[in-house]
Design a protein around this motif. Sequence first.
Motif: not given
Lengths: 280, 261
Positions: A225, A227, A232, A249-250, A252-253, A256-257
Amino acid sequence: MNQETPFLRVAGVSKIFEAEGHGHERIQVIDHVSMDLTAGEFAVYLGPSGCGKTTLMRIVGGLETASGGDVVLAGRKVTGPDRQKGMVFQAYTSFPWLTVLENIRFGTKYRNDIDTAQKDEIARHYLDLVGLTEFADFYVNRISGGMRQRVAIARTLAAGADILLMDEPFGALDAQTREFLQDQLLEINRVEKKAVIFVTHDVEEAVFLADRIFMFSARPATIIEVIKVADHIPGERHMDIKETEAFFHLRNHVRDVMRDQARATEEKLERALRPEDGGE
Amino acid sequence: MTRPSLFAYRGQSSGRSDLVLGICAFIGFIGIWTLISHFEVVPQRFLPLPWKVLSALYYMLVERNFSEDIWISVARVWSAFLLSVVMAIPIGMWMSNYRIVGTLIEPIVDFIRYLPVPALVPLLIIWFGIGEASKIAVLWMGTFFQLVLLIADDTKRVPREFIEIGYTLGAKPRQITQDIVLRAMAPSMVDNLRITLGWCWTWIIVAEIVAANSGIGHVIWAARRFVKTPEVMAGILTVGIIGLATDQAIRLLHRRYFRYL
Ligand SMILES: Nc1ncnc2c1ncn2[C@@H]1O[C@H](COP(=O)(O)OP(=O)(O)OP(=O)(O)O)[C@@H](O)[C@H]1O
Ligand SMILES: [Mg+2]
């Protein structure tokens, strides 16, 4: 430079290590990775431990040869290390036999595009830029680890590198020093506007520093990925943004990845360790 | 209360107290020697009083031209030592920088290193005669093969990152060797040279005892024939003093030159 070709182009790079030892093992570390970088862009490589980030960065720097694919920097194919591609390692590489200022001056030693007076001037300039003016005459083993990394960064800048390749440069530092240096690095690069590839394990560091984050899979590394952080988190980058919703938010995303990747690695390892109950 | 660092495990050293203690130990040593000799625990024929040794040394220097023998030995030691150094530094560095050199040379060096030097003396005399060449050869055999491995080791211990940084700053291999590798390895190399110089003094005495008509070793051996124990000990003492003085001088230079350590 041609308008269409990007500043840095990594095109289908693969790397296979021929491991010596019992049997002839071939370890694929990087699997057809492609990426472009514009001049002045700050890229962060994020990926699980041992996936091949360092190896890819070393290939870009010319310290390692790719098994396949090409790296083209500013229109020229990368064939070996040179002054164009500056490196900062996690290990301290400032020279203990030189003072802070002499270390930074060493960056200009092999430049023949400038004269001695200019070299002195440049060394002074970068000494000030990284905020070590008061420590100019200290030997580097008398200063802290954070300062040593600043010396290394200043030395690379003094060499006039077009791109900075930084392999976990703040990895060995404590949290406060780390945050301070992240901020300072951005500050410096607002002036210098160099292209940077920055390798890290630290998700927060990645989100804070990067223009673009490249997330890698477990070995063999492929890009899973990319980004663009500005999509963002809009606006100037400052310490304060770490407290914002968007940053959360970013982060955490991304985390998670990375967790999924780590889990995948774990499972792969487990399967490799228990081949009898159903391996591949 | 803090424990005096002298007795603490790896306590910090303090120059003054270390010096005082060193002198005390030395005086104690001389004292015990004097007592043993004075009360003839060991016959004085074998262990003369310390001042007898000193007066023998004085006599040798004034009446026997001993200083000339000293210079001869010093000259032999230094010429052989420098020969070893001049050869060992580049070869040692090549050994660790180029695998081909290392794999070719290392087995040979390792083999020769374990040959006892005294056993080689007769052979070297057959080859080089009893002139200066054979002395130099003995010292060279005794030091070169050790030193070359030590230098190779020092080179190997220079962090690979230093060399890679050199390339990314635009240095050529020759410049990396000169400006980075040599500088990085210099402190440990100087230590190894100092130790090697000490070995030279061991081997020169061996060489001069076996085949020479000059030099400190020769003088010691000649005095032995007439059981002139004070003169034998004066000769040994001379070697000790020269060794200690050079060792301290090199240590001083080491501290002066490598202030950053
Ligand atoms: N010279 C080499 N010979 C053989 N295998 C190597 C070599 N260098 C690296 N490797 C292997 O390649 C893989 C990737 O290494 P690399 O250092 O690039 O990973 P990394 O992503 O930087 O890891 P980390 O996050 O721990 O720094 C590792 O499994 C490593 O064992
Ligand atoms: Mg790495």
